[in-house]
Design an enzyme around this catalytic site. Structure first.
Site, mmCIF file in Angstrom:
data_model
loop_
_atom_site.group_PDB
_atom_site.id
_atom_site.type_symbol
_atom_site.label_atom_id
_atom_site.label_comp_id
_atom_site.label_asym_id
_atom_site.label_seq_id
_atom_site.Cartn_x
_atom_site.Cartn_y
_atom_site.Cartn_z
ATOM 1 N N LYS A 1 -7.677 8.881 -5.441
ATOM 2 C CA LYS A 1 -7.329 8.172 -4.195
ATOM 3 C C LYS A 1 -5.827 7.927 -4.142
ATOM 4 O O LYS A 1 -5.213 7.643 -5.152
ATOM 5 C CB LYS A 1 -8.043 6.814 -4.169
ATOM 6 N N HIS B 1 -4.682 5.633 -1.836
ATOM 7 C CA HIS B 1 -4.522 4.341 -1.156
ATOM 8 C C HIS B 1 -5.401 3.318 -1.884
ATOM 9 O O HIS B 1 -6.126 3.662 -2.805
ATOM 10 C CB HIS B 1 -4.942 4.461 0.315
#
Length: 213
Positions: free
Chosen positions: A103, A105
């Protein structure tokens, strides 16, 4: 064979996770039995599965600090095993798993759960070619952790392309123990207790003669 191992075989048969017949494996081999852990697919199944994994872990005596479940199939196994260890064995241990895609974020990174550190027990359903283990080892080593052992549900105890099994290759390459809830030997012992399954016993024995390690 211990009582929990016999119970696991019966659980797998009841859920049709374990079937006897004639099956063609990915390797092209014709196998007299097939094991599909993906059919443990309800809440109750997962709860029971965790208890069997926890029982095998405690039984093994291997010391470890954290459970790691490789994505994707290892994720629910690590989770339910952690719950079972806490509920039934008074062992409250951390767990984590990897994402296939990191990921960029939120909390970021490729790991979910506890920090990956110390002696790691990797849990998965089966080892076919050992690819998932090798990918997991890269993650474990990158975090400075060590592999304490690997726990799977079934060890087929059969040769890979060479003279040893994929499991023996993992043990050789990483210097760790691979343990399982049940092995092919346990399956044969179970069939020996069941006169009504004699036809399957002969087929499984013949398969072991040809491909066993």
């Amino acid at each position: 064979m211990k009582p929990y191992q016999r119970q696991f075989i019966e659980f797998a048969l009841n859920k049709q996770v374990l079937k006897f017949g004639e099956f063609t494996l990915k390797s092209g081999r014709k196998s007299p039995y097939f094991f599909n852990a993906g059919l443990f697919n309800t809440g109750r199944d997962l709860a029971l599965l965790g208890r069997f994994y926890a029982e095998a872990l405690v039984d093994s005596g291997i010391e470890f600090d954290l459970l790691f479940g490789p994505a994707y199939k290892g994720i629910p196994i690590a989770t339910t095993t952690a719950v079972a260890l806490a509920e039934h064995h008074d062992k409250d241990l951390p767990y984590c798993f990897n994402r296939k895609e990191a990921k960029d974020h939120g909390e970021g990174g490729s790991l979910v759960g506890s920090a990956l550190q110390g002696r790691v027990m990797l849990v998965d359903d089966v080892i076919t070619a050992g690819t998932a283990i090798r990918e997991s080892m890269e993650i474990i080593q990158a975090h400075g952790a060590t592999l304490a052992g690997v726990l799977i549900s079934l060890d087929r105890q059969e040769r890979g392309r060479g003279e040893i099994s994929a499991i023996q290759e993992v043990e050789r390459d990483y210097g760790c123990k691979v343990i399982s809830i049940i092995t092919l030997k346990d399956l044969i012992a179970y069939l020996e207790e069941k006169p009504d399954m004699a036809e399957h016993l002969a087929a499984v024995r013949a398969y072991r003669e040809e491909f066993g390690v």
